[in-house]
Design a protein around this motif. Structure first.
Motif, PDB file in Angstrom:
ATOM      1  N   PHE A 337      -5.770  -3.404   4.727  1.00  0.00           N
ATOM      2  CA  PHE A 337      -4.604  -2.792   5.362  1.00  0.00           C
ATOM      3  C   PHE A 337      -4.285  -3.431   6.709  1.00  0.00           C
ATOM      4  O   PHE A 337      -3.137  -3.824   6.955  1.00  0.00           O
ATOM      5  CB  PHE A 337      -4.822  -1.286   5.504  1.00  0.00           C
ATOM      6  CG  PHE A 337      -3.661  -0.581   6.157  1.00  0.00           C
ATOM      7  CD1 PHE A 337      -3.693  -0.220   7.491  1.00  0.00           C
ATOM      8  CD2 PHE A 337      -2.514  -0.307   5.424  1.00  0.00           C
ATOM      9  CE1 PHE A 337      -2.613   0.416   8.088  1.00  0.00           C
ATOM     10  CE2 PHE A 337      -1.432   0.328   6.015  1.00  0.00           C
ATOM     11  CZ  PHE A 337      -1.487   0.692   7.354  1.00  0.00           C
ATOM     12  N   GLY A 340      -2.786  -6.858   6.097  1.00  0.00           N
ATOM     13  CA  GLY A 340      -1.384  -6.810   5.683  1.00  0.00           C
ATOM     14  C   GLY A 340      -0.447  -6.561   6.851  1.00  0.00           C
ATOM     15  O   GLY A 340       0.621  -7.183   6.967  1.00  0.00           O
ATOM     16  N   VAL A 341      -0.845  -5.635   7.764  1.00  0.00           N
ATOM     17  CA  VAL A 341      -0.014  -5.368   8.952  1.00  0.00           C
ATOM     18  C   VAL A 341       0.085  -6.616   9.823  1.00  0.00           C
ATOM     19  O   VAL A 341       1.169  -6.967  10.323  1.00  0.00           O
ATOM     20  CB  VAL A 341      -0.612  -4.184   9.746  1.00  0.00           C
ATOM     21  CG1 VAL A 341       0.143  -3.995  11.052  1.00  0.00           C
ATOM     22  CG2 VAL A 341      -0.560  -2.909   8.903  1.00  0.00           C
ATOM     23  N   TRP A 344       2.357  -9.131   8.221  1.00  0.00           N
ATOM     24  CA  TRP A 344       3.737  -8.628   8.301  1.00  0.00           C
ATOM     25  C   TRP A 344       4.325  -8.913   9.681  1.00  0.00           C
ATOM     26  O   TRP A 344       5.464  -9.363   9.820  1.00  0.00           O
ATOM     27  CB  TRP A 344       3.720  -7.132   7.999  1.00  0.00           C
ATOM     28  CG  TRP A 344       5.087  -6.493   7.917  1.00  0.00           C
ATOM     29  CD1 TRP A 344       6.292  -7.102   8.040  1.00  0.00           C
ATOM     30  CD2 TRP A 344       5.364  -5.104   7.705  1.00  0.00           C
ATOM     31  NE1 TRP A 344       7.307  -6.207   7.910  1.00  0.00           N
ATOM     32  CE2 TRP A 344       6.778  -4.959   7.707  1.00  0.00           C
ATOM     33  CE3 TRP A 344       4.578  -3.982   7.518  1.00  0.00           C
ATOM     34  CZ2 TRP A 344       7.389  -3.727   7.530  1.00  0.00           C
ATOM     35  CZ3 TRP A 344       5.198  -2.751   7.331  1.00  0.00           C
ATOM     36  CH2 TRP A 344       6.586  -2.628   7.341  1.00  0.00           C
ATOM     37  N   THR A 355       1.794  -3.877   2.444  1.00  0.00           N
ATOM     38  CA  THR A 355       1.311  -2.866   3.383  1.00  0.00           C
ATOM     39  C   THR A 355       1.728  -1.469   2.948  1.00  0.00           C
ATOM     40  O   THR A 355       0.922  -0.537   2.937  1.00  0.00           O
ATOM     41  CB  THR A 355       1.862  -3.169   4.790  1.00  0.00           C
ATOM     42  OG1 THR A 355       1.477  -4.498   5.176  1.00  0.00           O
ATOM     43  CG2 THR A 355       1.303  -2.180   5.797  1.00  0.00           C
ATOM     44  N   THR A 359      -0.767   1.266   1.571  1.00  0.00           N
ATOM     45  CA  THR A 359      -0.807   2.507   2.348  1.00  0.00           C
ATOM     46  C   THR A 359      -0.805   3.698   1.400  1.00  0.00           C
ATOM     47  O   THR A 359      -1.602   4.638   1.557  1.00  0.00           O
ATOM     48  CB  THR A 359       0.407   2.583   3.285  1.00  0.00           C
ATOM     49  OG1 THR A 359       0.346   1.498   4.224  1.00  0.00           O
ATOM     50  CG2 THR A 359       0.406   3.899   4.052  1.00  0.00           C
TER      51      THR A 359
END
Length: 746
Positions: A337, A340-341, A344, A355, A359
């Motif tokens: 997670f 991914g953030v 991004w 993400t 989530t």
């Protein structure tokens, strides 16, 4: 079921005494609020009406539980669903029911936690034990009173009666006790709704899996393959956790059915990581330490899968695997997670889909894990959290893959636009340069015309030649680049082919009898084996059965890869004929081998004519007998200096021509100690060479064998090898060469 208990749980005499005890002594337990069954109510929540007793050692029997001292230890539940998290303890649950209806109505008790190992159901009415049922995840599906994913028991209670129920729950999974009481009609309605939801859930996943599998087959991109594997594992994990896979396992695989959910946890985490690495381009956008962390998680996931399989035979591992599975799922949350953030924020647009998707899944996993650990209550939301999250995740990831395709298409169009623009600018520059050059040429031409018309003509020819040379030079440069690319591609493909053939050589060498094996069976023997190519169409075969040794030298149709395939067929058939069918007569071996080749290659149907020439000998050391048979392949036998050239039958092994079955001739020789015989293919005598570049010929070969037969075995082989090299010189080897020489020992 009572009969099963009598025969398998206690001795009949003890059971009889126990039943008398129940009949004459009713147990006065601590007062417990009963559950009133009334006609107007179809569903009952039992949590606060349940008394429970934790038994850490798991040593309490049903008789022990009925004792007054144990009854006083029962505690009243304070939650709608009792949840004790992961625990090794055994739990006893007690419920009292009072049917206040005037008309009999069937009621079902549902134990809605399908992962518990063992559930024992005891029903007592008026102080008498009237029903016993034993079922659970580690017992066959047929032990369930009602065949359903969860555990269902019919309450044996009539109007106006009071019924006491005891449940004994054992196992190493999460100790949750979601117990509901349904009327028969309400259960059917609830079951239909659940099956409809499950069907929609499975149908959605199957649609996404099939669609992305089609994309993988069409585009050959691993992103879609990892998506398919990841979604498949998520689907199977959810079906395993909800108990819907249990009935599809046979009774002798029931241990596997009870452990399969742990395996799918590891499987889904492993392929989820592979998908994340490809989808997010982690190698490009994330720090290097993220890859190392993911590698550690992958290894733990693989160990979880391995541990799950090993726990079938080592049950002790189950003490560690369920908590590891839950913690492993949480560890993924704190690795993928944030990654991914991070990606991004770096501007990689598909990362937003990832993400948001993870989530949803991670929230579902977190809720489900906290429920398993006992920190959250067991409700419809906590039970279905992973299903809901996985559906949202599957949809968002599929959209993310589609978005990646759109981005790639836009990038491709942008690159094409930039290329066209660059070409146009280059063309404009060339046009301007040509105009300038043309002006200079015209000016110079006018000057030359003023001086000499002849020089003008020559100058025009030179200009035309220069243009032609320039065009040819450009064309040659382009052709050169194309040739270089083609050459590189051919080198790469050639290397792949050579690597594959080298690997096939290792397989073929492993198939052949090893030198140590030959030396142990026939100490006075040698094998000269020189394939024309990397792999060979010639092969030799050796097997010792009691006092008989069977030797075969085989020359298959062709050489190289085609011949090698035929050699594998021949080797397998010889192993079957001699090793399994116990045929040791050389002529019968050839007959059986001929029929086997025709059958394997379906030669009657395909008109395939591939086959093999071979000679085979059987050495009987007990009776000093040598048996020989040949299919277009001779044998050289030397006794006391006299050479005999024994020809085989003129019938090859295999081929669609001629009769389907063939009778080969067996020749029997009484040998003496020191006799030599040689089996060989036609590669040596057909080799071109010598001063006149002719074949070596069979006559010359027989003379060579006669001249060396008295030499030691090793020297014979070296001599043959040296004669072949001298004869061949710089000529290429034309065929596979194989010679097997044996000095007989009485």
């Amino acid at each position: 079921m009572i009969q099963y208990i009598i025969h398998h749980s206690v001795k009949p005499s003890i059971w009889f005494v126990f039943c008398l005890f129940l009949c004459f002594f009713s147990i006065k337990a601590t007062a417990q609020q009963p559950i009133y069954l009334i006609p107007s109510q179809a569903l009952y929540k039992t949590g606060t009406h349940i008394k429970f007793l934790e038994n850490p050692q798991g040593n309490l029997t049903f008789r022990d539980v009925l004792s007054k001292s144990v009854q006083e230890q029962f505690q009243v539940g304070k939650e709608d669903v009792l949840n004790f998290g992961y625990s090794k303890s055994s739990f006893w649950l007690k419920m009292v029911f009072k049917d206040t209806s005037k008309i009999h109505q069937t009621h079902l008790l549902q134990f809605a936690h399908p992962l518990v190992d063992s559930v024992s159901f005891y029903a007592i009415k008026e102080g008498k034990l009237i029903n016993i049922r034993h079922t659970g995840g580690i017992l066959p599906f047929e032990t369930r009173e009602i065949h359903e994913a969860t555990f269902l028991f019919e309450l044996p209670i009539q109007s106006g009666e009071t019924l006491t129920i005891y449940l004994n729950c054992r196992g190493k999974s999460s100790k949750q006790f979601p117990i509901n009481i349904f009327s028969e009609k309400r259960f059917l309605e609830t079951s239909r709704q659940q099956n409809t939801f499950l069907g929609l859930y499975v149908g959605f996943f199957m649609a996404m899996i099939c669609y992305n599998l089609f994309l993988y087959i069409s585009l050959r991109k691993n992103d879609y393959l990892y998506y398919v594997l990841y979604m498949s594992s998520l689907l199977l994990l959810q079906l395993a956790l909800s108990g819907n896979l249990h009935e599809f396992f046979p009774s002798n695989w029931i241990r596997v059915a009870n452990l399969i959910n742990l395996f799918w946890v590891g499987f889904s985490i492993y392929f989820g990581n592979q998908f994340a690495k490809k989808f997010l381009r982690i190698r490009h956008y994330a720090p290097s330490w993220v890859l190392w962390v993911i590698l550690v998680v992958d290894i733990i996931a693989l160990l979880l899968m391995l541990g799950t399989l090993l726990s079938i035979y080592i049950p002790f591992l189950l003490n560690f695997l369920p908590p590891i599975a839950s913690l492993l799922a949480l560890s993924v949350v704190f690795v993928l997670f944030p990654t991914g953030v991070l990606i991004w924020r770096k501007g990689f647009r598909p990362a937003r889909f990832y993400t948001l998707a993870f989530t949803a899944l991670f929230v579902g996993i977190l809720i489900y894990t906290m429920r398993n650990l006992g920190f959250l209550p067991n409700t419809l939301l906590t039970t279905s959290a992973v299903k809901v999250g996985s559906v949202i995740e599957a949809l968002l990831l599929a959209l993310g893959l589609a978005d990646r395709v759109n981005i790639a298409e836009k990038e491709k169009q942008q690159a094409q636009t930039e290329t066209i623009k660059a070409l146009q600018e280059k063309e404009s520059l060339i046009s301007n340069q040509n105009k300038i050059l043309e002006e200079k040429v015209n000016k110079r031409t006018e000057e030359i015309q003023a001086k000499n018309q002849l020089l003008e003509n020559q100058n025009q020819e030179i200009i035309l030649k220069n243009q032609e040379i320039g065009e040819q030079r450009d064309a040659l440069a382009q052709k050169s680049e194309e040739l270089v690319e083609t050459l590189d591609e051919l080198k790469f493909k050639n290397q792949e082919v050579i690597s594959s053939i080298n690997y096939a050589q290792r397989i073929q060498n492993a198939m052949l009898p090893q030198p140590e094996e030959v030396a142990s069976i026939l100490p006075q023997s040698f094998v000269l084996f020189k394939p024309k190519d990397i792999v060979s169409g010639d092969f030799y075969w050796l097997l010792k059965k009691e006092h008989k040794t069977i030797i075969a030298v085989v020359d298959c149709t062709g050489h190289g890869v085609p011949g090698a395939f035929m050699s594998m067929i021949g080797n397998d058939l010889l192993n079957e004929i001699v090793g399994f069918r116990q045929i040791t007569k050389p002529d019968l071996i050839l007959n059986a081998l001929h029929e086997g080749v025709r059958k394997v290659l379906r030669q009657e149907e395909t008109q395939n004519n591939d086959g093999m020439d071979m000679s085979i000998c059987v050495i009987d050391t007990q009776n000093n007998i040598l048996e020989y048979a040949g299919a277009k392949s001779p044998m050289v036998y030397i006794n006391q200096g006299h050479l005999s050239f024994i020809r085989g039958d003129k019938l090859p092994i295999g081929g669609s021509q001629g009769p389907a079955s063939r009778d080969y001739t067996r020749r029997i020789l009484q040998f003496e100690e020191g006799d030599m015989f040689y089996l060989f293919s036609d590669g040596f005598q057909d080799q071109f060479g010598g001063p006149e570049q002719k074949k070596f010929m069979i006559k010359h070969f027989r003379e060579l064998l006669h001249s060396i037969h008295e030499m030691p075995i090793t020297q014979q082989k070296n001599t043959l090898n040296k004669v072949l090299d001298d004869w061949k010189g710089n000529q290429k080897q034309l065929d596979d060469i194989l010679i097997f020489g044996v000095r007989l020992k009485g």
